[in-house]
Design an enzyme around this catalytic site. Sequence first.
Site, short mmCIF file in Angstrom:
data_model
loop_
_atom_site.label_atom_id
_atom_site.label_comp_id
_atom_site.label_asym_id
_atom_site.label_seq_id
_atom_site.Cartn_x
_atom_site.Cartn_y
_atom_site.Cartn_z
N GLU A 66 28.40 32.41 32.95
CA GLU A 66 28.39 31.08 33.56
C GLU A 66 29.71 30.88 34.30
OE1 GLU A 66 28.97 26.43 32.31
OE2 GLU A 66 27.99 27.70 30.83
N LYS B 202 21.83 22.08 26.60
CA LYS B 202 23.17 22.43 26.14
C LYS B 202 23.70 21.25 25.31
CE LYS B 202 26.98 22.13 28.92
NZ LYS B 202 28.14 22.52 29.75
N ARG C 268 34.66 24.52 38.53
CA ARG C 268 35.89 23.75 38.24
C ARG C 268 37.06 24.16 39.14
NH1 ARG C 268 35.74 24.23 31.63
NH2 ARG C 268 33.60 23.46 31.40
N THR D 277 29.14 23.59 35.42
CA THR D 277 29.77 22.34 35.86
C THR D 277 29.08 21.78 37.11
OG1 THR D 277 31.84 23.41 35.13
CG2 THR D 277 32.03 21.19 35.91
#
Length: 207
Positions: A42, A129, A46, A69
């Site tokens: 993943e 998640k 960011r 994100t």
Amino acid sequence: MTMTLLDIMRSASVIPVIAIDDPEHAVPLAKALVAGGIRVLEVTLRTAHGLGAIRAMAQVEGAIVGVGTLTQADEFAAARDAGAVFGVSPGLTPALIEASRKSGLPLLPGVMTPSEVMAAREAGFRQLKLFPAVPAGGVGMLNAIGGPLPDVTFCPTGGISIETAPQFLACKNVACVGGSWLTPKDAILAGDWARITELARAASALR
């Protein structure tokens, strides 16, 4: 053969949560993780290099690259075009639901409460998640929610370490966990890819 989101989750004991500060690190990092048996990666948005890192890592043999994100609807198509095969978001909004459907990018949305789990399930999401996992109640929360909502599978992320990961993986409704301990900043900066491969090997052995 296209993998479903559940297939992807079940093929990973741990999904490393990766933030790339230097694009030069993307390929050697992906190769080091895959060499240790961690194939599902993943890559978060960011940093400014997120999409470029996804594009580079998607070329690494054996790597299954997702984007993390996701917070804006316009990020979905861009990540998919860069080579991401799944997306992860810290939460779920109507705009993100729509973007996931339009882009065809399977989404693993973040939830923290039973109401959020039920809302996500109502929107058609069965893989979620739990985030942030430890502040949300950790293993106790997952076991408690498994009773009334047994058809939801989780990837708890946030505050999990190699020491606590086995407790999460033992939950019936957990397919994998997310963690940033596999990609320590000091190892990346030093180019210590052997150390990252060792961390990946230890993580992949948790199953």
